[in-house]
Design a protein around this motif. Structure first.
Motif, PDB file in Angstrom:
ATOM      1  N   SER A  41       0.835  -1.199   0.000  1.00 35.60           N
ATOM      2  CA  SER A  41       0.000   0.000   0.000  1.00 35.60           C
ATOM      3  C   SER A  41       0.865   1.241   0.000  1.00 35.60           C
ATOM      4  O   SER A  41       2.080   1.186   0.193  1.00 35.60           O
ATOM      5  N   GLU A  42       0.221   2.381  -0.165  1.00 33.76           N
ATOM      6  CA  GLU A  42       0.954   3.646  -0.098  1.00 33.76           C
ATOM      7  C   GLU A  42       1.533   3.848   1.295  1.00 33.76           C
ATOM      8  O   GLU A  42       2.598   4.445   1.453  1.00 33.76           O
ATOM      9  N   PHE A  43       0.863   3.307   2.326  1.00 33.04           N
ATOM     10  CA  PHE A  43       1.369   3.429   3.686  1.00 33.04           C
ATOM     11  C   PHE A  43       2.646   2.619   3.854  1.00 33.04           C
ATOM     12  O   PHE A  43       3.596   3.069   4.498  1.00 33.04           O
ATOM     13  N   ALA A  44       2.678   1.425   3.280  1.00 30.68           N
ATOM     14  CA  ALA A  44       3.891   0.599   3.349  1.00 30.68           C
ATOM     15  C   ALA A  44       5.040   1.280   2.610  1.00 30.68           C
ATOM     16  O   ALA A  44       6.189   1.213   3.059  1.00 30.68           O
ATOM     17  N   LEU A  45       4.742   1.917   1.506  1.00 26.13           N
ATOM     18  CA  LEU A  45       5.783   2.635   0.764  1.00 26.13           C
ATOM     19  C   LEU A  45       6.325   3.802   1.592  1.00 26.13           C
ATOM     20  O   LEU A  45       7.532   4.062   1.613  1.00 26.13           O
TER      21      LEU A  45
END
Length: 90
Positions: free
Chosen positions: A31-35
């Motif tokens: 996800s964008e959060f993991a990135l």
């Protein structure tokens, strides 16, 4: 060569379907959060930091997507640990 009964074939097919659903539920796409957390980990490596504690709610939300009022994120070089009180459940 051993022949399998129809019941065994059905059981194996059901087991494969259950395994696929289990893997699908546990294999979350990046996800964008993991990135974003990955970017923090890269900066930590560049700065030679062992850990980074995020406690400011807007920053926790930016890195995790958590929208609650109480949470902290401990970022380590190869993992993250999210902390909150018992009001929230995953």
């Amino acid at each position: 060569m051993k022949r399998w009964s129809t019941a065994t074939h059905r059981w194996l097919a059901a087991w494969r379907i259950a395994l696929w659903h289990w893997l699908r539920d546990w294999c979350v796409p990046l996800s964008e959060f993991a990135l974003r957390r990955g970017a923090v980990q890269r900066r930590m490596a560049e700065s030679k930091l062992d850990a980074f504690l995020v406690g400011f709610v807007p920053n926790v939300r930016y890195l995790t997507g958590f929208t609650g009022s109480n949470g902290m994120l401990l970022v380590l070089p190869h993992r993250e640990i999210f902390l909150t009180d018992p009001r929230y459940r995953i």
